[in-house]
Write a protein that holds these residues in place. Sequence first.
Motif, PDB file in Angstrom:
ATOM      1  N   LEU A  34      24.856 -55.554  82.237  1.00  0.00           N
ATOM      2  CA  LEU A  34      25.272 -56.813  82.842  1.00  0.00           C
ATOM      3  C   LEU A  34      26.699 -57.157  82.445  1.00  0.00           C
ATOM      4  CD1 LEU A  34      24.455 -59.336  84.441  1.00  0.00           C
ATOM      5  CD2 LEU A  34      23.734 -60.335  82.289  1.00  0.00           C
ATOM      6  N   LEU A  35      26.967 -57.013  81.154  1.00  0.00           N
ATOM      7  CA  LEU A  35      28.294 -57.359  80.673  1.00  0.00           C
ATOM      8  C   LEU A  35      29.326 -56.436  81.289  1.00  0.00           C
ATOM      9  CD1 LEU A  35      27.457 -58.058  76.961  1.00  0.00           C
ATOM     10  CD2 LEU A  35      27.748 -59.667  78.848  1.00  0.00           C
ATOM     11  N   ALA A  36      28.997 -55.151  81.367  1.00  0.00           N
ATOM     12  CA  ALA A  36      29.920 -54.210  81.967  1.00  0.00           C
ATOM     13  C   ALA A  36      30.207 -54.623  83.406  1.00  0.00           C
ATOM     14  CB  ALA A  36      29.340 -52.802  81.911  1.00  0.00           C
ATOM     15  N   ALA A  37      29.153 -54.938  84.099  1.00  0.00           N
ATOM     16  CA  ALA A  37      29.304 -55.325  85.506  1.00  0.00           C
ATOM     17  C   ALA A  37      30.296 -56.474  85.630  1.00  0.00           C
ATOM     18  CB  ALA A  37      27.956 -55.729  86.081  1.00  0.00           C
ATOM     19  N   ALA A  38      30.224 -57.385  84.705  1.00  0.00           N
ATOM     20  CA  ALA A  38      31.077 -58.562  84.812  1.00  0.00           C
ATOM     21  C   ALA A  38      32.390 -58.413  84.052  1.00  0.00           C
ATOM     22  CB  ALA A  38      30.324 -59.783  84.300  1.00  0.00           C
ATOM     23  N   GLU A  39      32.527 -57.309  83.336  1.00  0.00           N
ATOM     24  CA  GLU A  39      33.726 -57.111  82.518  1.00  0.00           C
ATOM     25  C   GLU A  39      34.036 -58.355  81.720  1.00  0.00           C
ATOM     26  OE1 GLU A  39      36.807 -55.967  85.119  1.00  0.00           O
ATOM     27  OE2 GLU A  39      36.142 -53.893  85.286  1.00  0.00           O
ATOM     28  N   ILE A  40      33.003 -58.874  81.084  1.00  0.00           N
ATOM     29  CA  ILE A  40      33.220 -60.105  80.341  1.00  0.00           C
ATOM     30  C   ILE A  40      32.775 -59.915  78.904  1.00  0.00           C
ATOM     31  CG2 ILE A  40      33.277 -61.922  82.070  1.00  0.00           C
ATOM     32  CD1 ILE A  40      30.197 -61.971  81.885  1.00  0.00           C
ATOM     33  N   GLY A  41      33.671 -59.343  78.149  1.00  0.00           N
ATOM     34  CA  GLY A  41      33.359 -59.050  76.755  1.00  0.00           C
ATOM     35  C   GLY A  41      33.029 -60.288  75.951  1.00  0.00           C
ATOM     36  N   HIS A  42      33.552 -61.406  76.376  1.00  0.00           N
ATOM     37  CA  HIS A  42      33.358 -62.624  75.596  1.00  0.00           C
ATOM     38  C   HIS A  42      32.206 -63.469  76.141  1.00  0.00           C
ATOM     39  CE1 HIS A  42      35.795 -63.602  79.025  1.00  0.00           C
ATOM     40  NE2 HIS A  42      35.652 -64.868  78.806  1.00  0.00           N
ATOM     41  N   ALA A  43      31.363 -62.819  76.936  1.00  0.00           N
ATOM     42  CA  ALA A  43      30.298 -63.588  77.593  1.00  0.00           C
ATOM     43  C   ALA A  43      29.373 -64.257  76.582  1.00  0.00           C
ATOM     44  CB  ALA A  43      29.476 -62.690  78.510  1.00  0.00           C
ATOM     45  N   GLU A  44      29.084 -63.531  75.538  1.00  0.00           N
ATOM     46  CA  GLU A  44      28.179 -64.057  74.521  1.00  0.00           C
ATOM     47  C   GLU A  44      28.655 -65.435  74.077  1.00  0.00           C
ATOM     48  OE1 GLU A  44      24.735 -63.380  73.641  1.00  0.00           O
ATOM     49  OE2 GLU A  44      25.751 -61.519  74.189  1.00  0.00           O
ATOM     50  N   ARG A  45      29.944 -65.570  73.918  1.00  0.00           N
ATOM     51  CA  ARG A  45      30.503 -66.840  73.463  1.00  0.00           C
ATOM     52  C   ARG A  45      30.467 -67.914  74.545  1.00  0.00           C
ATOM     53  NH1 ARG A  45      35.028 -63.951  71.927  1.00  0.00           N
ATOM     54  NH2 ARG A  45      36.281 -65.235  73.291  1.00  0.00           N
ATOM     55  N   LEU A  46      30.398 -67.445  75.788  1.00  0.00           N
ATOM     56  CA  LEU A  46      30.521 -68.367  76.906  1.00  0.00           C
ATOM     57  C   LEU A  46      29.264 -69.160  77.161  1.00  0.00           C
ATOM     58  CD1 LEU A  46      32.495 -66.564  79.679  1.00  0.00           C
ATOM     59  CD2 LEU A  46      33.200 -68.415  78.168  1.00  0.00           C
ATOM     60  N   GLY A  47      28.198 -68.784  76.487  1.00  0.00           N
ATOM     61  CA  GLY A  47      26.961 -69.504  76.735  1.00  0.00           C
ATOM     62  C   GLY A  47      25.888 -68.532  77.073  1.00  0.00           C
ATOM     63  N   GLY A  48      24.889 -69.008  77.815  1.00  0.00           N
ATOM     64  CA  GLY A  48      23.674 -68.246  77.967  1.00  0.00           C
ATOM     65  C   GLY A  48      23.718 -67.257  79.112  1.00  0.00           C
ATOM     66  N   ILE A  49      22.529 -66.830  79.459  1.00  0.00           N
ATOM     67  CA  ILE A  49      22.343 -65.817  80.481  1.00  0.00           C
ATOM     68  C   ILE A  49      22.819 -66.324  81.852  1.00  0.00           C
ATOM     69  CG2 ILE A  49      19.962 -66.580  80.844  1.00  0.00           C
ATOM     70  CD1 ILE A  49      21.185 -62.955  81.028  1.00  0.00           C
ATOM     71  N   GLY A  50      22.729 -67.633  82.065  1.00  0.00           N
ATOM     72  CA  GLY A  50      23.162 -68.204  83.338  1.00  0.00           C
ATOM     73  C   GLY A  50      24.617 -67.895  83.616  1.00  0.00           C
ATOM     74  N   GLU A  51      25.472 -68.134  82.617  1.00  0.00           N
ATOM     75  CA  GLU A  51      26.895 -67.884  82.763  1.00  0.00           C
ATOM     76  C   GLU A  51      27.152 -66.399  83.050  1.00  0.00           C
ATOM     77  OE1 GLU A  51      29.343 -70.105  82.828  1.00  0.00           O
ATOM     78  OE2 GLU A  51      30.770 -68.479  83.231  1.00  0.00           O
ATOM     79  N   GLN A  52      26.419 -65.542  82.356  1.00  0.00           N
ATOM     80  CA  GLN A  52      26.613 -64.105  82.537  1.00  0.00           C
ATOM     81  C   GLN A  52      26.198 -63.664  83.951  1.00  0.00           C
ATOM     82  OE1 GLN A  52      24.965 -61.810  79.182  1.00  0.00           O
ATOM     83  NE2 GLN A  52      24.954 -63.737  78.049  1.00  0.00           N
ATOM     84  N   VAL A  53      25.063 -64.165  84.394  1.00  0.00           N
ATOM     85  CA  VAL A  53      24.599 -63.816  85.739  1.00  0.00           C
ATOM     86  C   VAL A  53      25.606 -64.298  86.776  1.00  0.00           C
ATOM     87  CG1 VAL A  53      22.852 -64.375  87.484  1.00  0.00           C
ATOM     88  CG2 VAL A  53      22.151 -63.673  85.181  1.00  0.00           C
ATOM     89  N   SER A  54      26.104 -65.515  86.564  1.00  0.00           N
ATOM     90  CA  SER A  54      27.067 -66.079  87.506  1.00  0.00           C
ATOM     91  C   SER A  54      28.301 -65.192  87.624  1.00  0.00           C
ATOM     92  CB  SER A  54      27.457 -67.487  87.042  1.00  0.00           C
ATOM     93  OG  SER A  54      28.532 -67.973  87.793  1.00  0.00           O
ATOM     94  N   GLN A  55      28.832 -64.783  86.497  1.00  0.00           N
ATOM     95  CA  GLN A  55      30.044 -63.963  86.528  1.00  0.00           C
ATOM     96  C   GLN A  55      29.777 -62.590  87.142  1.00  0.00           C
ATOM     97  OE1 GLN A  55      32.540 -63.990  83.130  1.00  0.00           O
ATOM     98  NE2 GLN A  55      32.086 -66.113  82.591  1.00  0.00           N
ATOM     99  N   ALA A  56      28.628 -62.023  86.794  1.00  0.00           N
ATOM    100  CA  ALA A  56      28.296 -60.715  87.350  1.00  0.00           C
ATOM    101  C   ALA A  56      28.123 -60.800  88.872  1.00  0.00           C
ATOM    102  CB  ALA A  56      27.028 -60.175  86.698  1.00  0.00           C
ATOM    103  N   LEU A  57      27.521 -61.892  89.338  1.00  0.00           N
ATOM    104  CA  LEU A  57      27.316 -62.038  90.782  1.00  0.00           C
ATOM    105  C   LEU A  57      28.633 -62.206  91.517  1.00  0.00           C
ATOM    106  CD1 LEU A  57      24.089 -64.229  91.057  1.00  0.00           C
ATOM    107  CD2 LEU A  57      24.393 -61.832  91.721  1.00  0.00           C
ATOM    108  N   THR A  58      29.540 -62.958  90.935  1.00  0.00           N
ATOM    109  CA  THR A  58      30.855 -63.113  91.555  1.00  0.00           C
ATOM    110  C   THR A  58      31.525 -61.748  91.670  1.00  0.00           C
ATOM    111  OG1 THR A  58      31.173 -65.364  90.793  1.00  0.00           O
ATOM    112  CG2 THR A  58      33.163 -64.098  91.251  1.00  0.00           C
ATOM    113  N   LYS A  59      31.417 -60.970  90.608  1.00  0.00           N
ATOM    114  CA  LYS A  59      32.047 -59.650  90.634  1.00  0.00           C
ATOM    115  C   LYS A  59      31.414 -58.763  91.713  1.00  0.00           C
ATOM    116  CE  LYS A  59      34.052 -56.122  87.963  1.00  0.00           C
ATOM    117  NZ  LYS A  59      33.247 -54.911  88.183  1.00  0.00           N
ATOM    118  N   GLU A  60      30.094 -58.825  91.819  1.00  0.00           N
ATOM    119  CA  GLU A  60      29.416 -57.915  92.756  1.00  0.00           C
ATOM    120  C   GLU A  60      29.468 -58.376  94.212  1.00  0.00           C
ATOM    121  OE1 GLU A  60      26.095 -55.739  92.015  1.00  0.00           O
ATOM    122  OE2 GLU A  60      26.698 -55.206  89.976  1.00  0.00           O
ATOM    123  N   THR A  61      29.531 -59.681  94.446  1.00  0.00           N
ATOM    124  CA  THR A  61      29.481 -60.150  95.835  1.00  0.00           C
ATOM    125  C   THR A  61      30.808 -60.718  96.316  1.00  0.00           C
ATOM    126  OG1 THR A  61      28.890 -62.436  95.266  1.00  0.00           O
ATOM    127  CG2 THR A  61      27.069 -60.862  95.481  1.00  0.00           C
TER     128      THR A  61
END
Lengths: 369, 369, 369, 369
Positions: B255-282
């Motif tokens: 998931l993190l790779a998909a979003a290229e967001i190394g600092h995702a852990e700091r950004l908050g929960g799984i919601g934030e990570q899913v959001s960023q990954a979806l933006t990247k993919e769609t």
Amino acid sequence: MTKPIKRIAVNTGGGDAPGLNAVIQSVMIAADNRGWDCFGIRDGFNGILFPERYTEGGVMRLTRERVRGIGHLGGTILGTTNKGNPLHFPVNMPDGSVREIDRSDEIITYFATHEIDALVSIGGDGSLTIANALHQKGLRVVGVPKTIDNDLDKTFTTFGFDTAVGFATECLDRLHSTAESHQRVMVVEVMGRYAGWIALHAGIAGDAHAILIPEIGFDMGKVAAKIREREAAGQLYSIVVVAEGAQPRDGHRELLAAAEIGHAERLGGIGEQVSQALTKETGKESRVVVLGHLLRGGSPTSFDRLAALRFGAAAVRALDAGESGVMVSLGINGVDYVTLEEVAGHIRNVPMSCDALQTGRDLGICFGD
Amino acid sequence: MTKPIKRIAVNTGGGDAPGLNAVIQSVMIAADNRGWDCFGIRDGFNGILFPERYTEGGVMRLTRERVRGIGHLGGTILGTTNKGNPLHFPVNMPDGSVREIDRSDEIITYFATHEIDALVSIGGDGSLTIANALHQKGLRVVGVPKTIDNDLDKTFTTFGFDTAVGFATECLDRLHSTAESHQRVMVVEVMGRYAGWIALHAGIAGDAHAILIPEIGFDMGKVAAKIREREAAGQLYSIVVVAEGAQPRDGHRELLAAAEIGHAERLGGIGEQVSQALTKETGKESRVVVLGHLLRGGSPTSFDRLAALRFGAAAVRALDAGESGVMVSLGINGVDYVTLEEVAGHIRNVPMSCDALQTGRDLGICFGD
Amino acid sequence: MTKPIKRIAVNTGGGDAPGLNAVIQSVMIAADNRGWDCFGIRDGFNGILFPERYTEGGVMRLTRERVRGIGHLGGTILGTTNKGNPLHFPVNMPDGSVREIDRSDEIITYFATHEIDALVSIGGDGSLTIANALHQKGLRVVGVPKTIDNDLDKTFTTFGFDTAVGFATECLDRLHSTAESHQRVMVVEVMGRYAGWIALHAGIAGDAHAILIPEIGFDMGKVAAKIREREAAGQLYSIVVVAEGAQPRDGHRELLAAAEIGHAERLGGIGEQVSQALTKETGKESRVVVLGHLLRGGSPTSFDRLAALRFGAAAVRALDAGESGVMVSLGINGVDYVTLEEVAGHIRNVPMSCDALQTGRDLGICFGD
Amino acid sequence: MTKPIKRIAVNTGGGDAPGLNAVIQSVMIAADNRGWDCFGIRDGFNGILFPERYTEGGVMRLTRERVRGIGHLGGTILGTTNKGNPLHFPVNMPDGSVREIDRSDEIITYFATHEIDALVSIGGDGSLTIANALHQKGLRVVGVPKTIDNDLDKTFTTFGFDTAVGFATECLDRLHSTAESHQRVMVVEVMGRYAGWIALHAGIAGDAHAILIPEIGFDMGKVAAKIREREAAGQLYSIVVVAEGAQPRDGHRELLAAAEIGHAERLGGIGEQVSQALTKETGKESRVVVLGHLLRGGSPTSFDRLAALRFGAAAVRALDAGESGVMVSLGINGVDYVTLEEVAGHIRNVPMSCDALQTGRDLGICFGD
């Protein structure tokens, strides 16, 4: 093996209940996702029996566009009726008498002619009896239980009841402060002709001081005693919830006598009678609020919306699995199925052993016994 | 034969849930109607373990006056805590290390000294384990299940869950029009660390297009495909509900790779990570709304209020009948009892066969698998 | 004398606000009752500028059937957009640069060609500026103010604001019990880029302990002092409401330094920054809840529904009376009119003398000054 | 110069209205923040006139602890009464007659004896007249307007009205689907003895088809015509809102004759009479729902909560500034003050020119004229 389904119809019968539209929505989408067409019959079976009344057709094609967003709306986009049971259809005879005829064959014929393979019928005891009759005649039918009173047997609960209890509870909350500031007895009449579930659940959740239900013939003297007991403790108001089907233990005679209100029958329901009798027995001012019409409408709660969506999808799955003559029900492990045969004509009353009733007694609520 | 009860105490542990106050109210009134005194322990067991913190006493007498009207309020008048389990109480050692000691004997002693005969303990898995330990040591204890996630085993449901689902559904309703007008993906993170009940129920009732729950490792590509499929059909927005404990099928790495967001852990929960990954993919704009803190509070729904009142009264009845070491549970026929032994340490997950999940699939909702 | 009207159009621009559909409904019915046809332009002016995007037409005929029941729904059936201002339309040049062109003549031409006599334009400052430009070019236009932030000048209030404040207040109510049981600081970020009306009204109604608004540069030390003062009085939690446009008195630099959070900008809005700074200054656990997206949606309150219906009807009456270039406004004696000229570009801020602010101070709420 | 204030009292008179507790809360906190003590008089002035009725004292000290959280509750913690005006106090004479005496001096004496420097009196026309009399006798008094009907002059609105309109609108929403499915006329009676504001606002927001208010004598034939007109257009149900003080144009005689219901007076209010007359004139089934008692209670909306908090704080500021004999009012620029003299005895009716009424006409609602 059963013929694969290509087209189904759905209808709604009896009084309306919050969640009907969510069932329709769920049936339509679950059918569409299987590649089936879905049609809606208007006003019970009137759309088939009286096509001339509907300029745009008594049976309408349901599309995703048509059902979008309807899950949140009260009522039913198909309309409903509690008149004109097709099994016992009233016909005026030339001699002025009324005879009942069975018009169910017209429905069977309609389905055959229009190549509609199955019916999802949403309704209460009456509608499910009709559904069962159509099933006996060979139509593939799955029933979805609808009863705002929560009195259908063989299902843990159904949609609409939670919305009704929630609104009745809110109304009780509103009445507390007013009853208290005016030091009055407030009698709140709710639905429940044969079963007292709404009165029981809303009464407990809404801190009522007495709850009168059809399952317990009440003694007006006991209710009055409860009010006097509160009075003595400095609580100068009381809230009494009465199911519309509640009855005094020794019949209406006693109640009417107590209130010396010969014209009570004309005055409305049991709520009015209880109110007048309480005023007579306690000397306190009393007012009645009749919630009946308000409880059937409104946007369904999320509980009812979910239940309705689950019921609709489960009905389609049952048809897909080749079932007929069954009703969707809610058991402890989720949705289940029972035969329409088992359901028809049975009422689920409040059992004397149920823990909600015991809770009421533990909290000191008077049930008039 | 057990000694007749004269005085009981009640406490609340773990995070708050709508309905806690209604349980307290019900316990107090049902006890008072039996002639028992009722006491409330503050902040879990802190009222006993740290009496010096409470200028007006760590254990308070509960009266009818004190509990009047509290059934409608969120939170708990007794306070709660999820720190300082008395069985494993953290103590700072002189050498700087932390050791855990068992302080449960202090609680047993308190009850003996103050002649309090029994405890009603309202809490989740952790609190009920403590309750069981106290029962093993001879204290009469009845547990009342509290879990807003609905993940306690051996009970059909409990209070708080309906309120949380109802509010989450309302929030989803609110987000539809905004997501649509801005043609966005809205990712809504809800509670559910181990079990996805809130996400599943609110997601279906609130017309979500994808629902990600801990029980189903999700494939981000499938979620993105669902969004593109909607796009192709002219639906330019999507609502994705994510339980806080949901996880990608192949771990966070993917998931993190998909979003290229190394600092995702700091950004908050799984919601934030899913959001960023979806933006990247769609390529679509995406926003996150985190509902967590909002779901625990608020006035309980009438369903939860009633459930809480029933649980409280049932706990008192159990004590009155001489029971100990049991938890009140809700079965198909109403309130029932199970042993605390059976409950502890078990989580009730969403089973893959459950009809709510099937309903979601029938309605075309994507679960990421 | 002005030409009698036979056909009008209505559109909605900018972000959505609860009540937009009620305005559309009211415009349609009031027009129909005068014998006028009513059309809806989709997505701001996109329905006219990009007809190719709309398979069923970028301008739709509105009928009574189409607007039935929509007054209760959030969002807008016409769609909206806050991109592509027709006065400054961005065009990609061959050399890679972007130039802005004025496409308003296309709109004027559309109205002329299709014999639509007038426009009701519902929107905020930007949309009303466009409306005014179209009026200058000879189109008959009446504006209806839309601003969820309540920051439009020359109108007492408008629809959407009451719904937003009501929901924000409900969220604050929900957070109190959770914040208290966890002894936390809760920072709640609400909409309000330039004006703090939502924060001020919801903060007072929802019992916040500090309210930070764009009109008052805040001193983080004062907010921290308030939290410590509550702590000293035994109130171990605090609720801080922050408008998204609130700013520290001495700029972000100070705030960021206080929190040592160089990456704060990336972390989200001012709410997150305030939360981190408060944790640093008070040592207390702090959490942020961002309500932004939740405040725009949802069914309008009865106040907003009524205001929207009044605005829609008043716009039609103005057109009927031959008016153009005016905006409907709400004054002390009900609906009134102001020129679009007067409105454009003015923001209505919270004045330092307003009694709501004084009320906050009287109640001991900290405003950071 | 006026003596500095050290102690004030607050009371509530007349029927209850949502927001009373928020005013009390605001007065207490704003006073405490000035170092003043605050006392609450129970049940209007009964706490002073009948101290013997109150075992814990007819005048209670208000503390921050006592008012915490009450802003959300309906009713009034002080109690209220609409019996026993101290200016015209009914006394039973030995000869069986009733004489009215002026007991206001006892109140003045109480304040002097107990060194309470000023009174904040929350109430309607009656209570404010008493407040003015006490002011004339030298007591420092500030009034806060309370009228759920919104019929007090010199103030734009007051608390309670928004909550009442909101709930009445919700009830209308609920009745639409039921009325439609049963093809009935639903007559909904709401509060409004002299002014039709609640009926007008809720009727428009709730999509009523006819609205009958005290300001417009109605012609039953016109209402019936509206229902028949809807029938002809395929709308087989109608919703009629009736203010309790609405009257037929030519007096009750005509209405009663139309309905041939000699006993109508006994049957309840105007709602029942209108319902019966409509059934007679249109042949349609009709039902009445009386909302009266439900509209006074309930938790105030955020609008009313804020208004109440502003009024309470403004009353304290006025006292602090040395004012007396004034009432807090709401003007276009926020809270303002008018003299009690100006207010007393004036009713604010719905003016025929008001835009809400015009909106109703634009939307095709029948007002019976």
